[in-house]
Design a protein around this motif. Structure first.
Motif, short mmCIF file in Angstrom:
data_model
loop_
_atom_site.label_atom_id
_atom_site.label_comp_id
_atom_site.label_asym_id
_atom_site.label_seq_id
_atom_site.Cartn_x
_atom_site.Cartn_y
_atom_site.Cartn_z
N CYS A 163 2.96 -24.72 -2.13
CA CYS A 163 3.67 -25.47 -1.09
C CYS A 163 2.86 -26.70 -0.66
O CYS A 163 3.42 -27.76 -0.40
CB CYS A 163 3.92 -24.57 0.11
SG CYS A 163 5.13 -23.28 -0.22
N CYS A 212 6.72 -23.59 7.10
CA CYS A 212 6.23 -24.34 5.95
C CYS A 212 7.21 -25.47 5.61
O CYS A 212 8.42 -25.25 5.55
CB CYS A 212 6.07 -23.40 4.76
SG CYS A 212 5.70 -24.25 3.22
N CYS A 231 8.76 -24.46 1.86
CA CYS A 231 9.61 -23.30 1.61
C CYS A 231 10.26 -22.76 2.87
O CYS A 231 11.15 -21.92 2.79
CB CYS A 231 8.79 -22.20 0.93
SG CYS A 231 7.58 -21.41 1.99
N CYS A 244 2.30 -23.71 3.59
CA CYS A 244 1.68 -22.40 3.46
C CYS A 244 0.21 -22.54 3.09
O CYS A 244 -0.17 -23.48 2.40
CB CYS A 244 2.38 -21.59 2.37
SG CYS A 244 4.06 -21.13 2.78
ZN LIG Z 1 5.55 -22.48 1.82
#
Ligand SMILES: [Zn+2]
Length: 87
Positions: free
Chosen positions: A26, A47, A50, A80
């Motif tokens: 990410c 995040c 995502c 993340c």
């Molecule tokens: Zn993420």
């Protein structure tokens, strides 16, 4: 005439283990446009890549700028945490 050589620069080594390079993390994904952020993402609670809830170790991805009407807005977004070798 003394030639000074640079002292050997110690390589930053991670004693916890090898770094696992994962290209699709990410934290490495391109940032979306401001208008694509959810409220949670814009507040740094989710995040930016995502949409998962973030906890400790979130990676700062920097401000994303956008306009709301004539108002310039910026959102500090996070991704993340990078996975670590040991769990
Ligand atoms: Zn993420």
């Amino acid at each position: 005439m003394a030639v000074q050589e640079n002292p050997a620069t110690p390589m930053p080594s991670d004693p916890t283990g090898p770094v696992m390079a994962q290209p699709s993390e990410c934290a490495d994904r391109p940032l979306p446009a401001y208008s694509d952020l959810t409220a949670e993402q814009a507040r740094g609670k989710a995040c930016v890549a995502c949409g998962n809830k973030l906890g400790v170790g979130a990676v700062y991805r920097g401000p994303i700028l956008g306009y709301f009407g004539a108002m310039l807005l910026d959102a500090d977004v996070y991704a993340c945490p990078r996975p670590t070798a040991c769990r």
